[in-house]
Write a protein that holds these residues in place. Structure first.
Motif, PDB file in Angstrom:
ATOM      1  N   UNK A   1      33.088  42.430  67.132  1.00 43.96           N
ATOM      2  CA  UNK A   1      33.221  43.129  65.810  1.00 43.96           C
ATOM      3  C   UNK A   1      34.061  44.537  66.169  1.00 43.96           C
ATOM      4  N   UNK A   2      33.705  45.061  67.384  1.00 41.99           N
ATOM      5  CA  UNK A   2      34.055  46.602  67.515  1.00 41.99           C
ATOM      6  C   UNK A   2      35.577  46.340  68.119  1.00 41.99           C
ATOM      7  N   UNK A   3      35.882  45.077  68.466  1.00 44.18           N
ATOM      8  CA  UNK A   3      37.431  44.936  68.969  1.00 44.18           C
ATOM      9  C   UNK A   3      38.577  44.893  68.091  1.00 44.18           C
ATOM     10  N   UNK A   4      37.816  44.861  66.532  1.00 47.63           N
ATOM     11  CA  UNK A   4      38.662  44.860  65.609  1.00 47.63           C
ATOM     12  C   UNK A   4      39.577  43.418  65.655  1.00 47.63           C
ATOM     13  N   UNK A   5      39.325  42.385  66.097  1.00 49.05           N
ATOM     14  CA  UNK A   5      40.300  41.133  66.070  1.00 49.05           C
ATOM     15  C   UNK A   5      40.214  40.731  64.585  1.00 49.05           C
ATOM     16  N   UNK A   6      41.540  40.359  64.653  1.00 45.02           N
ATOM     17  CA  UNK A   6      42.040  40.038  63.187  1.00 45.02           C
ATOM     18  C   UNK A   6      42.183  38.296  62.910  1.00 45.02           C
ATOM     19  N   UNK A   7      42.532  37.845  64.016  1.00 43.24           N
ATOM     20  CA  UNK A   7      42.913  36.495  64.203  1.00 43.24           C
ATOM     21  C   UNK A   7      42.095  35.679  65.329  1.00 43.24           C
ATOM     22  N   UNK A   8      41.370  34.430  65.038  1.00 37.57           N
ATOM     23  CA  UNK A   8      40.910  33.662  66.257  1.00 37.57           C
ATOM     24  C   UNK A   8      41.546  32.413  66.209  1.00 37.57           C
ATOM     25  N   UNK A   9      42.197  32.014  67.440  1.00 37.94           N
ATOM     26  CA  UNK A   9      42.873  30.955  67.492  1.00 37.94           C
ATOM     27  C   UNK A   9      41.971  29.762  68.277  1.00 37.94           C
ATOM     28  N   UNK A  10      41.233  28.955  67.817  1.00 39.64           N
ATOM     29  CA  UNK A  10      40.177  28.028  68.322  1.00 39.64           C
ATOM     30  C   UNK A  10      41.011  26.862  68.634  1.00 39.64           C
ATOM     31  N   UNK A  11      41.157  26.269  70.089  1.00 36.79           N
ATOM     32  CA  UNK A  11      41.710  25.160  70.446  1.00 36.79           C
ATOM     33  C   UNK A  11      40.860  24.065  70.617  1.00 36.79           C
ATOM     34  N   UNK A  12      39.800  23.917  70.060  1.00 38.10           N
ATOM     35  CA  UNK A  12      38.881  23.006  70.519  1.00 38.10           C
ATOM     36  C   UNK A  12      39.180  21.795  69.235  1.00 38.10           C
TER      37      UNK A  12
ATOM     38  N   UNK B   1      43.338  38.676  73.450  1.00 35.68           N
ATOM     39  CA  UNK B   1      42.259  38.550  74.283  1.00 35.68           C
ATOM     40  C   UNK B   1      42.059  36.975  74.556  1.00 35.68           C
ATOM     41  N   UNK B   2      41.281  36.560  75.237  1.00 34.84           N
ATOM     42  CA  UNK B   2      41.135  35.219  75.640  1.00 34.84           C
ATOM     43  C   UNK B   2      39.945  35.035  75.962  1.00 34.84           C
ATOM     44  N   UNK B   3      39.028  33.948  75.722  1.00 38.00           N
ATOM     45  CA  UNK B   3      37.636  33.499  76.281  1.00 38.00           C
ATOM     46  C   UNK B   3      37.152  32.372  76.017  1.00 38.00           C
ATOM     47  N   UNK B   4      35.921  31.828  76.335  1.00 39.65           N
ATOM     48  CA  UNK B   4      35.400  30.537  76.032  1.00 39.65           C
ATOM     49  C   UNK B   4      34.762  30.700  74.602  1.00 39.65           C
TER      50      UNK B   4
ATOM     51  N   UNK C   1      51.544  36.503  64.456  1.00 41.67           N
ATOM     52  CA  UNK C   1      51.029  36.552  62.974  1.00 41.67           C
ATOM     53  C   UNK C   1      50.003  37.689  62.993  1.00 41.67           C
ATOM     54  N   UNK C   2      49.199  38.017  63.702  1.00 38.11           N
ATOM     55  CA  UNK C   2      48.039  39.090  63.441  1.00 38.11           C
ATOM     56  C   UNK C   2      47.632  39.367  65.112  1.00 38.11           C
ATOM     57  N   UNK C   3      47.365  40.913  65.275  1.00 36.61           N
ATOM     58  CA  UNK C   3      46.908  41.329  66.275  1.00 36.61           C
ATOM     59  C   UNK C   3      45.994  42.494  65.954  1.00 36.61           C
ATOM     60  N   UNK C   4      44.778  42.480  66.740  1.00 35.57           N
ATOM     61  CA  UNK C   4      44.365  41.869  67.949  1.00 35.57           C
ATOM     62  C   UNK C   4      44.158  40.465  67.563  1.00 35.57           C
TER      63      UNK C   4
END
Length: 237
Positions: free
Chosen positions: A48-59, A31-34, A122-125
């Protein structure tokens, strides 16, 4: 390539369904987003319902401190990978065009681009995001998809979609606010609101010319052949 209604987030979408030779990118993987600072309770539940396991924050640190992400209480890996050596604001000060911003990103932050791709492995989603999901996210996701064999036209189209997904009210407010500090800026509107196909097409072509391909760019900066094969397996069905 579906846009998702995550209340409080902008430009949130699934990169699944993109053409990749005889296959397509898997849905529900990348996934990608702001930013996620304004998620309301409905948005938090939908996220939460998307089951995302990792968030990569580029800020960068200042952006994160000023707009911290909102998540639910479940365990989630948050990987911080600030992508510019300087601050985002510096590009407005220097009044550089979008193409120059992208050139500096791939030249100066190549090791960090590799970190992002390794985070995807490393992790998905997994979710990759920055403040708006336009430039840092757009470039790293484009390189990731192109390296995995997604058709070039599909990579470019995914990047270019951002411009239509940014609310016009947001664009007007951002441009007016930044214009107060940089009244003579030539590139301000492009930097803040645009995602022209030509910008990412030119960047990918420059990687072809310099390295051979986006895949070879990642290889030149430390990714192994095994990791690149794994990227194909993770993203492409």
């Amino acid at each position: 390539m579906s846009t998702l209604d995550i209340s409080g987030a902008i430009n949130f979408r699934d990169t699944g369904g993109l053409s990749a030779g005889a296959g397509r990118t898997r849905e529900g993987v990348l996934y990608r987003s702001g930013n996620l600072a304004r998620l309301d309770e409905d948005g938090i539940r939908a996220f939460s319902g998307l089951g995302i396991r990792r968030v990569i924050d580029l800020r960068d640190d200042a952006e994160v401190a000023g707009a911290p992400s909102r998540f639910d209480d479940r365990e989630l890996v948050v990987q911080r990978v600030p992508l510019f050596l300087g601050s985002v604001a510096s590009f407005f000060v220097e009044d550089v065009p979008l193409t120059e911003m992208y050139r500096r990103l791939v030249d100066d932050s190549a090791g960090r681009v590799v970190e992002v791709v390794r985070g995807v492995l490393a992790d998905q989603p997994v979710l990759v995001h920055c403040t708006v999901g336009k430039d840092r996210t757009g470039v790293t996701v484009a390189i990731t998809l192109a390296a995995a064999g997604v058709d070039r036209d599909a990579v470019i189209a995914d990047y270019a979609r951002t411009e239509a997904l940014l609310p016009q009210s947001r664009n007007r407010d951002v441009v007016a606010r930044i214009r107060q500090f940089h009244p003579d800026s030539v590139n301000l509107e492009e930097l803040a609101t645009k995602s022209p196909a030509a910008a990412i097409a030119g960047l990918l072509q420059s990687l072809d010319e310099t390295y051979g391909s986006p895949r070879d760019y990642l290889r030149a900066h430390g990714m192994s052949d095994d990791e690149l094969v794994a990227l194909d397996e993770v993203l492409i069905d």
